[in-house]
Design a protein around this motif. Sequence first.
Motif, PDB file in Angstrom:
ATOM      1  N   ALA A  68     -45.403 -26.367   2.241  1.00 52.07           N
ATOM      2  CA  ALA A  68     -44.451 -25.673   3.116  1.00 52.07           C
ATOM      3  C   ALA A  68     -43.398 -26.631   3.661  1.00 52.07           C
ATOM      4  N   ILE A  69     -43.827 -27.831   4.064  1.00 53.87           N
ATOM      5  CA  ILE A  69     -42.873 -28.820   4.587  1.00 53.87           C
ATOM      6  C   ILE A  69     -41.887 -29.241   3.501  1.00 53.87           C
ATOM      7  N   THR A  70     -42.407 -29.482   2.305  1.00 55.28           N
ATOM      8  CA  THR A  70     -41.549 -29.915   1.201  1.00 55.28           C
ATOM      9  C   THR A  70     -40.533 -28.843   0.839  1.00 55.28           C
ATOM     10  N   ILE A  71     -40.972 -27.593   0.773  1.00 52.62           N
ATOM     11  CA  ILE A  71     -40.050 -26.493   0.468  1.00 52.62           C
ATOM     12  C   ILE A  71     -38.967 -26.393   1.526  1.00 52.62           C
ATOM     13  N   GLY A  72     -39.341 -26.565   2.790  1.00 53.30           N
ATOM     14  CA  GLY A  72     -38.351 -26.538   3.864  1.00 53.30           C
ATOM     15  C   GLY A  72     -37.309 -27.634   3.699  1.00 53.30           C
ATOM     16  N   SER A  73     -37.757 -28.832   3.304  1.00 57.25           N
ATOM     17  CA  SER A  73     -36.820 -29.944   3.088  1.00 57.25           C
ATOM     18  C   SER A  73     -35.882 -29.667   1.918  1.00 57.25           C
ATOM     19  N   ILE A  74     -36.440 -29.068   0.856  1.00 59.59           N
ATOM     20  CA  ILE A  74     -35.611 -28.751  -0.325  1.00 59.59           C
ATOM     21  C   ILE A  74     -34.544 -27.724   0.032  1.00 59.59           C
ATOM     22  N   VAL A  75     -34.926 -26.700   0.778  1.00 61.89           N
ATOM     23  CA  VAL A  75     -33.963 -25.665   1.175  1.00 61.89           C
ATOM     24  C   VAL A  75     -32.853 -26.259   2.027  1.00 61.89           C
ATOM     25  N   ARG A  81     -24.436 -21.418  -0.251  1.00 61.53           N
ATOM     26  CA  ARG A  81     -25.685 -22.054  -0.656  1.00 61.53           C
ATOM     27  C   ARG A  81     -26.847 -21.615   0.256  1.00 61.53           C
ATOM     28  N   SER A  82     -26.602 -21.556   1.548  1.00 67.67           N
ATOM     29  CA  SER A  82     -27.652 -21.199   2.510  1.00 67.67           C
ATOM     30  C   SER A  82     -28.131 -19.773   2.294  1.00 67.67           C
ATOM     31  N   ILE A  83     -27.179 -18.857   2.096  1.00 65.64           N
ATOM     32  CA  ILE A  83     -27.546 -17.452   1.878  1.00 65.64           C
ATOM     33  C   ILE A  83     -28.350 -17.301   0.591  1.00 65.64           C
ATOM     34  N   THR A  84     -27.898 -17.978  -0.469  1.00 65.73           N
ATOM     35  CA  THR A  84     -28.598 -17.894  -1.754  1.00 65.73           C
ATOM     36  C   THR A  84     -30.003 -18.476  -1.654  1.00 65.73           C
ATOM     37  N   ALA A  85     -30.124 -19.641  -0.990  1.00 64.49           N
ATOM     38  CA  ALA A  85     -31.439 -20.273  -0.832  1.00 64.49           C
ATOM     39  C   ALA A  85     -32.364 -19.400   0.006  1.00 64.49           C
ATOM     40  N   LEU A  86     -31.801 -18.743   1.029  1.00 60.63           N
ATOM     41  CA  LEU A  86     -32.605 -17.861   1.879  1.00 60.63           C
ATOM     42  C   LEU A  86     -33.138 -16.675   1.073  1.00 60.63           C
ATOM     43  N   ILE A  87     -32.297 -16.087   0.235  1.00 62.06           N
ATOM     44  CA  ILE A  87     -32.723 -14.949  -0.587  1.00 62.06           C
ATOM     45  C   ILE A  87     -33.818 -15.364  -1.561  1.00 62.06           C
ATOM     46  N   VAL A  88     -33.602 -16.509  -2.233  1.00 60.93           N
ATOM     47  CA  VAL A  88     -34.619 -17.006  -3.179  1.00 60.93           C
ATOM     48  C   VAL A  88     -35.930 -17.286  -2.458  1.00 60.93           C
TER      49      VAL A  88
END
Length: 288
Positions: free
Chosen positions: A43-50, A12-19
């Motif tokens: 930016a903060i919200t996107i970080g929380s979602i990731v 999940r982390s690798i996929t989220a990082l690529i996206v």
Amino acid sequence: MSVPAWFEVILRSITALIVLFFITKFLGRKQITQLTLFEYIIAITIGSIVAEISTGIEKNFLYGIYSLLVWSLLPLGILFLSLKSKKFRDFIDGTPKVIIKEGKIQEDTLTKEKYTVDDLTELLRKKNAFNLADVEFAVLEPNGDLNVLLKKENQPITPKDIQLQVAPEKEAKTVISEGQILDEALGETVFNRAWLKAELEKLNVALDNVFIGQIDSYGKLTVDIYDDKIQLPNSQERALLLATLKKCQADLELFTLATESKPAQEMYKLNAKRIENMVNRIKPFLVE
């Protein structure tokens, strides 16, 4: 066969990082200090979602990706509306605020923006303005940066102020890197390897001891060496040129006194004055 939880977190982390990488490249690359309030919230919200996508293994992975895409594409819609409407842009991004006007602090604006005097003086120091009396105008930008205009008498003198025509400054060329001559960069200058090695000999520096070497627009070689204990000699070429010009001026003045011919005296005096004017104009560029 169920996938181990630790493996799913990694996947999940690798996929989220690529996206997130491709989304960031698509949206642009503003620095943190350049973000507006709205962009900072995004930016903060996107970080929380990731973070939730990576570790929330009990939740649907695609739902997290959908949410990430929505929050990433939302700024594009905001940007489109901002381009179409200045009022909307001012509402979202904010407008610059004059904090100091004609040398006077605008206390009402400072209070409205929730800045203290200590905050203001700190921002001024970052702009090398340590004395409030030196500041003519100061504008607080929407991203929180402070732009300062010093009073005329406190601004540095430029060639334009003294009506001096100067050649355009060119980019310094890195011709030596980690002890190796960069022939491609050297080829973009008017110099060659023989000249470069001769300059290194003047500095009494071996090529393999040079960490980086650059040639500026005046043709001066500046090097940084590995062995910091070695003191490099200062270049005397500009000082020598200045001294030579002054000597020429002095010689002409001497010739004026030595001759009895009126035309010769006028000629020597005129050329001595020309050299004096030239020395006064180029002296700031010859004194290192």
